[in-house]
Design a protein around this motif. Structure first.
Motif, PDB file in Angstrom:
ATOM      1  N   LEU A   1      25.632  -0.315 -10.782  1.00  0.00           N
ATOM      2  CA  LEU A   1      25.968  -1.252  -9.704  1.00  0.00           C
ATOM      3  C   LEU A   1      26.382  -0.515  -8.430  1.00  0.00           C
ATOM      4  CD1 LEU A   1      28.005  -4.084 -11.492  1.00  0.00           C
ATOM      5  CD2 LEU A   1      26.012  -4.429 -10.030  1.00  0.00           C
ATOM      6  N   THR A   2      27.088   0.568  -8.606  1.00  0.00           N
ATOM      7  CA  THR A   2      27.641   1.285  -7.446  1.00  0.00           C
ATOM      8  C   THR A   2      26.745   2.419  -6.966  1.00  0.00           C
ATOM      9  OG1 THR A   2      28.902   2.743  -8.925  1.00  0.00           O
ATOM     10  CG2 THR A   2      30.003   0.745  -8.160  1.00  0.00           C
ATOM     11  N   ALA A   3      25.576   2.608  -7.592  1.00  0.00           N
ATOM     12  CA  ALA A   3      24.693   3.743  -7.281  1.00  0.00           C
ATOM     13  C   ALA A   3      24.367   3.791  -5.790  1.00  0.00           C
ATOM     14  CB  ALA A   3      23.407   3.637  -8.094  1.00  0.00           C
ATOM     15  N   GLY A   4      24.356   5.004  -5.274  1.00  0.00           N
ATOM     16  CA  GLY A   4      24.010   5.202  -3.874  1.00  0.00           C
ATOM     17  C   GLY A   4      25.081   4.759  -2.904  1.00  0.00           C
ATOM     18  N   GLY A   5      26.275   4.477  -3.416  1.00  0.00           N
ATOM     19  CA  GLY A   5      27.356   4.030  -2.550  1.00  0.00           C
ATOM     20  C   GLY A   5      27.193   2.620  -2.030  1.00  0.00           C
ATOM     21  N   ALA A   6      26.269   1.842  -2.642  1.00  0.00           N
ATOM     22  CA  ALA A   6      26.046   0.475  -2.173  1.00  0.00           C
ATOM     23  C   ALA A   6      27.279  -0.403  -2.384  1.00  0.00           C
ATOM     24  CB  ALA A   6      24.844  -0.126  -2.895  1.00  0.00           C
ATOM     25  N   LEU A   7      27.987  -0.155  -3.463  1.00  0.00           N
ATOM     26  CA  LEU A   7      29.177  -0.931  -3.800  1.00  0.00           C
ATOM     27  C   LEU A   7      30.231   0.014  -4.352  1.00  0.00           C
ATOM     28  CD1 LEU A   7      27.384  -3.829  -5.744  1.00  0.00           C
ATOM     29  CD2 LEU A   7      28.542  -4.110  -3.526  1.00  0.00           C
ATOM     30  N   ARG A   8      31.470  -0.434  -4.350  1.00  0.00           N
ATOM     31  CA  ARG A   8      32.504   0.289  -5.074  1.00  0.00           C
ATOM     32  C   ARG A   8      33.365  -0.728  -5.834  1.00  0.00           C
ATOM     33  NH1 ARG A   8      34.330   0.628   0.232  1.00  0.00           N
ATOM     34  NH2 ARG A   8      36.487   0.026   0.662  1.00  0.00           N
ATOM     35  N   SER A   9      33.848  -0.289  -6.980  1.00  0.00           N
ATOM     36  CA  SER A   9      34.644  -1.156  -7.837  1.00  0.00           C
ATOM     37  C   SER A   9      36.074  -1.215  -7.323  1.00  0.00           C
ATOM     38  CB  SER A   9      34.636  -0.645  -9.275  1.00  0.00           C
ATOM     39  OG  SER A   9      35.553  -1.380 -10.066  1.00  0.00           O
ATOM     40  N   THR A  10      36.584  -2.434  -7.155  1.00  0.00           N
ATOM     41  CA  THR A  10      37.965  -2.596  -6.711  1.00  0.00           C
ATOM     42  C   THR A  10      38.970  -2.334  -7.825  1.00  0.00           C
ATOM     43  OG1 THR A  10      37.926  -4.965  -7.192  1.00  0.00           O
ATOM     44  CG2 THR A  10      37.279  -4.285  -4.969  1.00  0.00           C
ATOM     45  N   ALA A  11      38.488  -2.230  -9.071  1.00  0.00           N
ATOM     46  CA  ALA A  11      39.412  -2.009 -10.193  1.00  0.00           C
ATOM     47  C   ALA A  11      40.250  -0.760  -9.993  1.00  0.00           C
ATOM     48  CB  ALA A  11      38.632  -1.914 -11.502  1.00  0.00           C
ATOM     49  N   TYR A  12      39.657   0.254  -9.345  1.00  0.00           N
ATOM     50  CA  TYR A  12      40.361   1.527  -9.196  1.00  0.00           C
ATOM     51  C   TYR A  12      41.445   1.459  -8.121  1.00  0.00           C
ATOM     52  CZ  TYR A  12      36.932   3.426 -12.362  1.00  0.00           C
ATOM     53  OH  TYR A  12      36.157   3.664 -13.472  1.00  0.00           O
ATOM     54  N   ALA A  13      41.565   0.332  -7.456  1.00  0.00           N
ATOM     55  CA  ALA A  13      42.695   0.137  -6.542  1.00  0.00           C
ATOM     56  C   ALA A  13      43.970  -0.208  -7.311  1.00  0.00           C
ATOM     57  CB  ALA A  13      42.381  -0.971  -5.542  1.00  0.00           C
ATOM     58  N   LEU A  14      43.831  -0.550  -8.587  1.00  0.00           N
ATOM     59  CA  LEU A  14      44.982  -0.909  -9.411  1.00  0.00           C
ATOM     60  C   LEU A  14      45.443   0.282 -10.234  1.00  0.00           C
ATOM     61  CD1 LEU A  14      43.812  -4.362 -10.830  1.00  0.00           C
ATOM     62  CD2 LEU A  14      45.362  -3.957  -8.907  1.00  0.00           C
ATOM     63  N   PRO A  15      46.724   0.330 -10.591  1.00  0.00           N
ATOM     64  CA  PRO A  15      47.174   1.339 -11.553  1.00  0.00           C
ATOM     65  C   PRO A  15      46.417   1.180 -12.863  1.00  0.00           C
ATOM     66  CG  PRO A  15      49.046   0.218 -10.530  1.00  0.00           C
ATOM     67  CD  PRO A  15      47.819  -0.541 -10.129  1.00  0.00           C
ATOM     68  N   ARG A  16      46.272   2.265 -13.585  1.00  0.00           N
ATOM     69  CA  ARG A  16      45.488   2.242 -14.820  1.00  0.00           C
ATOM     70  C   ARG A  16      46.023   1.218 -15.821  1.00  0.00           C
ATOM     71  NH1 ARG A  16      45.087   4.581 -19.851  1.00  0.00           N
ATOM     72  NH2 ARG A  16      42.999   5.288 -20.468  1.00  0.00           N
ATOM     73  N   ASP A  17      47.348   1.056 -15.851  1.00  0.00           N
ATOM     74  CA  ASP A  17      47.923   0.161 -16.849  1.00  0.00           C
ATOM     75  C   ASP A  17      47.789  -1.316 -16.494  1.00  0.00           C
ATOM     76  OD1 ASP A  17      49.797  -0.029 -14.832  1.00  0.00           O
ATOM     77  OD2 ASP A  17      51.515   0.588 -16.057  1.00  0.00           O
ATOM     78  N   GLU A  18      47.134  -1.616 -15.365  1.00  0.00           N
ATOM     79  CA  GLU A  18      46.891  -3.011 -14.985  1.00  0.00           C
ATOM     80  C   GLU A  18      45.402  -3.361 -14.971  1.00  0.00           C
ATOM     81  OE1 GLU A  18      48.850  -4.030 -11.353  1.00  0.00           O
ATOM     82  OE2 GLU A  18      50.735  -3.089 -11.951  1.00  0.00           O
ATOM     83  N   ARG A  19      44.554  -2.446 -15.403  1.00  0.00           N
ATOM     84  CA  ARG A  19      43.108  -2.672 -15.347  1.00  0.00           C
ATOM     85  C   ARG A  19      42.613  -3.332 -16.632  1.00  0.00           C
ATOM     86  NH1 ARG A  19      41.620   3.447 -13.628  1.00  0.00           N
ATOM     87  NH2 ARG A  19      42.934   3.568 -11.763  1.00  0.00           N
ATOM     88  N   TYR A  20      42.720  -4.638 -16.675  1.00  0.00           N
ATOM     89  CA  TYR A  20      42.156  -5.371 -17.805  1.00  0.00           C
ATOM     90  C   TYR A  20      42.064  -6.849 -17.447  1.00  0.00           C
ATOM     91  CZ  TYR A  20      47.106  -6.335 -18.721  1.00  0.00           C
ATOM     92  OH  TYR A  20      48.421  -6.713 -18.598  1.00  0.00           O
ATOM     93  N   THR A  21      41.020  -7.492 -17.938  1.00  0.00           N
ATOM     94  CA  THR A  21      40.816  -8.928 -17.736  1.00  0.00           C
ATOM     95  C   THR A  21      40.592  -9.657 -19.054  1.00  0.00           C
ATOM     96  OG1 THR A  21      38.396  -8.786 -17.548  1.00  0.00           O
ATOM     97  CG2 THR A  21      39.686  -8.421 -15.533  1.00  0.00           C
ATOM     98  N   TYR A  22      40.612  -8.913 -20.166  1.00  0.00           N
ATOM     99  CA  TYR A  22      40.175  -9.457 -21.444  1.00  0.00           C
ATOM    100  C   TYR A  22      40.858  -8.642 -22.535  1.00  0.00           C
ATOM    101  CZ  TYR A  22      36.587 -11.438 -24.654  1.00  0.00           C
ATOM    102  OH  TYR A  22      35.916 -12.119 -25.634  1.00  0.00           O
ATOM    103  N   VAL A  23      41.189  -9.281 -23.657  1.00  0.00           N
ATOM    104  CA  VAL A  23      41.771  -8.557 -24.794  1.00  0.00           C
ATOM    105  C   VAL A  23      40.876  -8.791 -25.997  1.00  0.00           C
ATOM    106  CG1 VAL A  23      43.764  -8.286 -26.302  1.00  0.00           C
ATOM    107  CG2 VAL A  23      44.108  -8.812 -23.875  1.00  0.00           C
ATOM    108  N   PHE A  24      40.376  -7.685 -26.562  1.00  0.00           N
ATOM    109  CA  PHE A  24      39.466  -7.773 -27.707  1.00  0.00           C
ATOM    110  C   PHE A  24      39.914  -6.777 -28.771  1.00  0.00           C
ATOM    111  CE2 PHE A  24      35.437  -6.481 -29.860  1.00  0.00           C
ATOM    112  CZ  PHE A  24      35.150  -7.707 -30.444  1.00  0.00           C
ATOM    113  N   GLN A  25      40.238  -7.321 -29.955  1.00  0.00           N
ATOM    114  CA  GLN A  25      40.658  -6.502 -31.087  1.00  0.00           C
ATOM    115  C   GLN A  25      41.762  -5.519 -30.694  1.00  0.00           C
ATOM    116  OE1 GLN A  25      37.047  -4.917 -32.864  1.00  0.00           O
ATOM    117  NE2 GLN A  25      36.390  -6.937 -33.531  1.00  0.00           N
ATOM    118  N   GLY A  26      42.724  -6.030 -29.936  1.00  0.00           N
ATOM    119  CA  GLY A  26      43.886  -5.238 -29.573  1.00  0.00           C
ATOM    120  C   GLY A  26      43.690  -4.308 -28.412  1.00  0.00           C
ATOM    121  N   ASN A  27      42.508  -4.287 -27.823  1.00  0.00           N
ATOM    122  CA  ASN A  27      42.236  -3.458 -26.649  1.00  0.00           C
ATOM    123  C   ASN A  27      42.219  -4.325 -25.397  1.00  0.00           C
ATOM    124  OD1 ASN A  27      42.027  -0.741 -27.405  1.00  0.00           O
ATOM    125  ND2 ASN A  27      39.925  -0.984 -28.135  1.00  0.00           N
TER     126      ASN A  27
END
Length: 611
Positions: free
Chosen positions: A542-568
């Motif tokens: 999705l981000t190839a060639g700098g066309a897009l960047r993920s906003t997830a990395y603006a968050l601290p690592r311990d806040e990067r989640y939208t879903y919980v599956f099998q304890g992850n």
């Protein structure tokens, strides 16, 4: 019995390929002393995942009954009182009684004769590991009321940091000698069927309607900000996760409700089982108490007057046949928890009669019912934009015709409509007044590309905020169905579903690049249920060639989640932006995934920026 339990039971019957005849006799109070040439449980289990005696009949295998399961895959566990000195060989085994309810009690000292079999949950073609069993049993009860073998305590000192050995090919890891001190999956396998315990453990996956929850026995392993365990890399699977189920009758002892971050206090003890719905499972004969920690649902801040707020929300198969409470709770979530975003991209909007398969594809009543509920919740009167799919062409629940759609607040945003969009006609980008502009709005992105076969096609629409054009692309990529599990026999697991998502990501990336060739300052937001992680190959495409960047990395690592599956706790829903959107405020609003009581299994997210 739940649908999932019924399926598991049927799989067990099929896999065993035996008609189990349970014969139980009593030898009174006399104790049976095993002789040197008798088969012991550790002989049955062996030092790999597959029994060296698979397919053979065994006689009078001795052990103490440590747990009894009377529903689903019926049977009981026995454990040898005289273990060998090999840490790789388990001293416990499951005795499968088939249709017959087990006629033994915990604490019985028994001798079991029968056939050693390997049962693979979900069938031989699955990536699951195999469970060693004794089937078609004849059982002799020698005495009752005996003390159980001391449980093996599972805690951070015992669990290896490394999760699994590497093993591909036809057998995967199943023919490898177990190394329980090196790999967590090997440790769990070396304890298969044995009495184990956990104490005072943090809940990392909320309780479910199937009577289960997930804990971690390694509390310092990748903790989330709210008590879960963050899955942030293919190399770090959170080895201390363990599923807990209860062996108690749910009618007499209902399974407790628990949210992520709660604690399962005291001692939870029982045999270590394995199933396809999460792998190694503590089948609790004794269940600890849930200590609630009062996790609160999050609310985001309102956007400022000069900020455009764009949100995404998977509303999980929404249609007018859902009860009013679902619409009311979703509406409160949008109006209050998301602070009434200017634009909302919705995933899993079903047609007007939901799963009824009669050719209906329109979803106007679904969307209008949600809009009215938002108004009742104190939110704005949104308008909507969408395109009806072709019948049964976009996957999802049969008959439901799920699709993405937009809500927008006309008091703050103008929809720059360009008619002509339909299920099969692609929108494109053209130059208009020196700016990148959609030819069709709303319009679908490259719907004829085979990447979108049996999957939701991206929906693009152009909006204006304070005179500035913004292109928003709503997505719902293909699911992870068919991927091998983290706990499976093939390591690392094969992610077969990623192939289609990679192609989908390349399609969206190409669309964004076309826009940037026309106008490098084009403000484009790509968001939705990507069904893949922020570190995945899908996101890289999705981000190839700098066309897009993920906003997830603006968050601290311990806040990067939208879903919980099998304890992850993990990211599946994403928001990505084009280079012109340099400064933004991004928030994942944790309102669903961590809770036993959830209106959707996904957390929504919102992006705020000044166009």
């Amino acid at each position: 019995m739940t649908t999932r339990q019924t399926a598991a039971a049927l799989c067990a019957l099929t896999a065993a390929a035996l008609t189990s005849t349970l014969l139980i006799t009593s030898a009174g109070a006399a104790s049976h002393e095993p002789t040197a040439d008798e088969v012991r449980i550790h002989d049955v289990q062996g030092s790999t995942r597959i029994s060296p005696l698979a397919g053979e009949e065994v006689r009078e295998v001795a052990g103490i009954v440590t747990g009894v399961r009377g529903e689903g895959s019926r049977g009981f566990w026995i454990q040898d009182e005289e273990p060998d000195d090999d840490p790789a060989t388990s001293e416990g085994v499951f005795v499968y009684t088939g249709k017959e309810a087990p006629a033994v009690l915990v604490g019985d000292r028994v001798r079991v004769s029968g056939t050693v079999a390997e049962y693979r949950p979900d069938g031989e073609d699955s990536g699951n590991q195999s469970l060693t069993q004794i089937t078609a049993p004849e059982v002799t009860v020698d005495s009752s009321g005996n003390e159980l073998p001391d449980p093996v305590r599972l805690d951070a000192r015992r669990i290896p940091r490394a999760y699994a050995p590497k093993g591909g090919g036809e057998g995967g890891v199943e023919d490898r000698e177990l190394r329980p001190r090196a790999f967590a999956l090997d440790l769990y396998e070396s304890l298969e069927g044995m009495n184990v315990e956990v104490r005072d453990s943090r809940v990392v996956g909320p309780s479910t309607s199937y009577g289960e929850l997930w804990v971690t026995v390694t509390p310092r392993e990748n903790p989330s900000a709210r008590g879960g365990s963050v899955y942030g890399s293919y190399r770090d699977q959170n080895a201390g996760r363990l599923k807990i189920k209860s062996l108690a009758d749910p009618d007499e002892n209902p399974f407790p409700a628990a949210d992520t971050g709660d604690r399962l206090t005291g001692r939870t003890e029982g045999p270590l089982d394995y199933d396809e719905f999460g792998g190694y499972t503590l089948a609790a004969a004794e269940l600890g108490k849930v200590e609630r920690r009062g996790l609160e649902r999050e609310r985001t801040r309102p956007q400022r007057r000069d900020e455009l707020a764009v949100a995404t929300y998977n509303v999980e198969n929404l249609h007018p046949g859902n009860d009013a409470e679902k619409f009311e709770r979703l509406a409160r979530g949008i109006a209050r928890d998301l602070a009434a975003p200017d634009i909302v991209a919705l995933e899993e909007i079903q047609d007007n009669n939901g799963p009824e398969d009669d050719g209906e594809t329109a979803a106007d009543r679904t969307l209008e019912t949600l809009i009215e509920a938002i108004v009742d919740a104190g939110g704005p009167r949104y308008e909507w934009r969408g395109i009806d799919p072709e019948d049964k062409a976009d996957g999802g629940e049969p008959g439901g015709n799920i699709r993405t759609a937009f809500l927008f607040n006309p008091e703050r945003v103008t929809a720059e409509d360009r008619p002509g969009g339909d299920a099969t006609t692609p929108t494109a980008v053209e130059r208009r007044d020196g700016r990148a502009s959609l030819t069709l709005s709303p319009g679908r992105v490259d719907p004829a590309d085979e990447a979108w076969e049996d999957s939701r096609k991206p929906l693009a629409a152009q909006f204006a905020f304070r005179g500035e054009p913004v292109i928003v692309v709503a997505n719902h990529f293909s699911s992870k169905g068919g991927d091998e599990p983290l706990h499976g026999r093939f390591q690392p697991p094969n992610r077969v579903s990623e192939t289609q998502r990679l192609a989908q990501a390349e399609s969206v990336n190409s669309f964004v690049r076309d826009a940037l060739k026309i106008d490098r300052k084009a403000q484009i937001v790509v968001l939705g249920d990507i069904n893949d992680f922020e570190f995945s190959g899908t996101t890289k495409a999705l981000t190839a060639g700098g066309a897009l960047r993920s906003t997830a990395y603006a968050l601290p690592r311990d806040e990067r989640y939208t879903y919980v599956f099998q304890g992850n706790s993990q990211i599946l829903d994403q928001t990505l932006v084009s280079p012109a959107i340099r400064r933004y405020d991004y928030d994942i609003v944790h309102t669903n995934a961590e809770f036993a009581d959830q209106i959707s299994d996904h957390d929504p997210q919102v992006l705020r920026f000044r166009p």
